[in-house]
Scaffold this motif. Structure first.
Motif, short mmCIF file in Angstrom:
data_model
loop_
_atom_site.label_atom_id
_atom_site.label_comp_id
_atom_site.label_asym_id
_atom_site.label_seq_id
_atom_site.Cartn_x
_atom_site.Cartn_y
_atom_site.Cartn_z
N GLY A 8 15.71 29.17 -10.47
CA GLY A 8 16.65 29.16 -11.59
C GLY A 8 16.23 28.16 -12.66
N LEU A 9 15.79 26.98 -12.24
CA LEU A 9 15.34 25.96 -13.18
C LEU A 9 14.07 26.39 -13.90
CD1 LEU A 9 15.90 22.75 -11.02
CD2 LEU A 9 17.31 23.55 -12.91
N VAL A 10 13.12 26.95 -13.15
CA VAL A 10 11.86 27.39 -13.75
C VAL A 10 12.10 28.52 -14.74
CG1 VAL A 10 9.60 28.43 -13.28
CG2 VAL A 10 10.47 26.63 -11.78
N GLU A 11 12.94 29.46 -14.38
CA GLU A 11 13.21 30.59 -15.27
C GLU A 11 13.88 30.14 -16.56
OE1 GLU A 11 13.76 33.90 -11.69
OE2 GLU A 11 15.50 33.21 -12.85
N THR A 12 14.74 29.12 -16.48
CA THR A 12 15.36 28.58 -17.69
C THR A 12 14.31 27.95 -18.60
OG1 THR A 12 17.48 28.16 -16.59
CG2 THR A 12 17.01 26.88 -18.57
N PHE A 13 13.36 27.22 -18.00
CA PHE A 13 12.29 26.60 -18.80
C PHE A 13 11.41 27.67 -19.43
CE2 PHE A 13 9.63 23.15 -20.11
CZ PHE A 13 8.36 23.69 -20.17
N VAL A 14 11.06 28.70 -18.66
CA VAL A 14 10.23 29.78 -19.20
C VAL A 14 10.95 30.49 -20.34
CG1 VAL A 14 9.19 32.03 -18.66
CG2 VAL A 14 8.95 30.14 -17.06
N LEU A 15 12.24 30.73 -20.18
CA LEU A 15 13.03 31.36 -21.24
C LEU A 15 13.00 30.52 -22.50
CD1 LEU A 15 15.09 33.49 -22.21
CD2 LEU A 15 16.88 32.10 -21.18
N GLN A 16 13.07 29.21 -22.35
CA GLN A 16 13.01 28.32 -23.50
C GLN A 16 11.64 28.36 -24.14
OE1 GLN A 16 14.54 23.85 -24.23
NE2 GLN A 16 13.00 24.00 -22.64
N LEU A 17 10.58 28.31 -23.33
CA LEU A 17 9.21 28.29 -23.84
C LEU A 17 8.88 29.56 -24.61
CD1 LEU A 17 6.52 26.71 -23.90
CD2 LEU A 17 5.92 27.82 -21.74
N GLU A 18 9.42 30.68 -24.18
CA GLU A 18 9.14 31.96 -24.83
C GLU A 18 9.71 32.05 -26.24
OE1 GLU A 18 8.96 34.89 -20.88
OE2 GLU A 18 10.78 34.78 -22.13
N GLN A 19 10.61 31.14 -26.60
CA GLN A 19 11.21 31.16 -27.93
C GLN A 19 10.23 30.69 -29.00
OE1 GLN A 19 14.55 32.23 -28.05
NE2 GLN A 19 14.34 32.49 -25.85
N TYR A 20 9.13 30.05 -28.60
CA TYR A 20 8.23 29.40 -29.55
C TYR A 20 6.96 30.21 -29.77
CZ TYR A 20 11.15 25.28 -28.73
OH TYR A 20 12.20 24.43 -28.63
N PRO A 21 6.77 30.79 -30.97
CA PRO A 21 5.50 31.47 -31.26
C PRO A 21 4.36 30.47 -31.44
CG PRO A 21 6.92 31.50 -33.19
CD PRO A 21 7.74 30.92 -32.07
N THR A 22 4.66 29.29 -31.95
CA THR A 22 3.69 28.21 -32.10
C THR A 22 4.37 26.89 -31.74
OG1 THR A 22 4.25 27.91 -34.45
CG2 THR A 22 2.40 29.38 -33.93
N LEU A 23 3.56 25.88 -31.44
CA LEU A 23 4.09 24.57 -31.07
C LEU A 23 3.45 23.49 -31.92
CD1 LEU A 23 3.98 24.81 -27.15
CD2 LEU A 23 6.00 24.98 -28.60
#
Length: 328
Positions: A121-136
């Motif tokens: 659950g924690l990892v999936e939340t982080f992945v969901l957040q990371l996917e929001q960024y086209p660039t960093l």
């Protein structure tokens, strides 16, 4: 007919090649804006997967021991000499399974499954957040790295507490108290919930008998500022609720200084359960969310300690509300 058949075969071969390329190549092309984090997420997911496999093995071992026990019990009624030998062999095999389980697996299958659910659950939340960024950009990348480091610590804590049943550090970050925020209203604009996907806890704040939960929201121009403002907003929500509880007591309402001390102690006991920051490209900002958790038992202890330190008799009604009150 043979020419038509050959043509159909070629078509099916081409379709197969196209489907195969899609299946094999598309997963390889998929990734976030940071390949390093992608690799680290895979490592963490592999670690969690090993717990899942261990839980499956333990489950099968327990099942086999149960079945062997039933068979041995049934064979007790048979007096033939070869049945006694078979019974002895099965008993030794069962003991071997039990010994193997206790020697190599520190938990039962239910504990493994619980740890897997929590960590995934924690990892999936982080992945969901990371996917929001086209660039960093550099500050955002630094913020995500810091958050992922915290995620690793949380997963380690889950492993230690759930699988190894050992005392460890809390699986939450400590929300440091911020002076001067007791009665401040939130001044941050609330984000548009339709701008991007967010974790479930943003729209459905958790509720249970052991904790209070407070949701903070904020927008800002940078990753860290949005996160910090969301945490501040969450602390303000906690402060406002505890102020309301304290002023609801006739005894405490006449003692504003004591109310400030009680509220400060209760609000400072908040822990950071989750944070989530995502870019809002339309507004050119970042949207931050924070979920704070206050243990009801810890909150009661914090309030009692203030009564003791100020030599004030307990307000039992207030203390009971702190520990049992259902937050609206």
């Amino acid at each position: 007919m043979s020419i038509m058949k050959t043509g159909q075969q070629r078509i099916w071969i081409m379709v197969g090649l196209i489907v195969g390329c899609y299946v094999l190549v598309c997963p390889l092309c998929h990734g976030s804006a940071d390949p390093f984090l992608d690799g680290q997420i895979k490592v963490l997911d592999h670690r969690i997967g090993s717990w899942e496999r261990s839980g499956q093995i333990v489950g099968w071992l327990v099942f086999l021991v149960f079945v062997i026990g039933l068979v041995v019990a049934a064979l007790q009624a048979v007096t033939a000499w070869w049945m006694k030998i078979l019974t002895g062999v099965l008993s030794v095999l069962s003991a071997g399974f039990v010994g193997y389980y206790h020697q190599f697996f520190p938990a039962d299958d239910r504990s493994y499954n619980k740890a897997v659910r929590q960590a995934r659950g924690l990892v999936e939340t982080f992945v969901l957040q990371l996917e929001q960024y086209p660039t960093l950009d550099a500050p955002t990348k630094s913020g995500l790295y810091s958050k992922f480091q915290g995620l690793i610590k949380q997963v380690e804590t889950i492993e230690n507490a759930t699988i190894y049943n050992s005392a460890g550090t809390s699986d939450t970050e400590i929300a440091q108290p911020n002076s001067g925020l007791n009665l401040l209203p939130s001044a941050h604009a609330q984000p548009n919930p339709d701008a991007a996907r967010v974790p479930d806890w943003v729209s459905n704040v958790p509720s249970d008998e052991k904790n209070f939960y407070f949701l903070g929201k904020a927008t800002a121009k940078s990753f860290e500022e949005a996160r910090a403002n969301a945490l501040l907003n969450g602390r303000q929500a906690a402060t406002a609720m505890f102020v309301k509880l304290a002023k609801g007591s006739e005894t405490l309402a006449a003692k504003p200084q004591l109310v400030d001390q009680l509220v400060g102690a209760l609000a400072s006991s908040a822990e950071i359960a989750q944070t989530f920051v995502a870019p809002d490209s339309a507004a050119g900002e970042y949207r931050g969310y924070a979920l704070l958790r206050v243990s009801r038992s810890a909150a009661r202890f914090a309030a009692e300690s203030i009564f003791v330190q100020t030599s004030t008799p307990y307000d039992k009604t207030f203390l009971d509300q702190v520990q049992k009150n259902e937050k609206n």
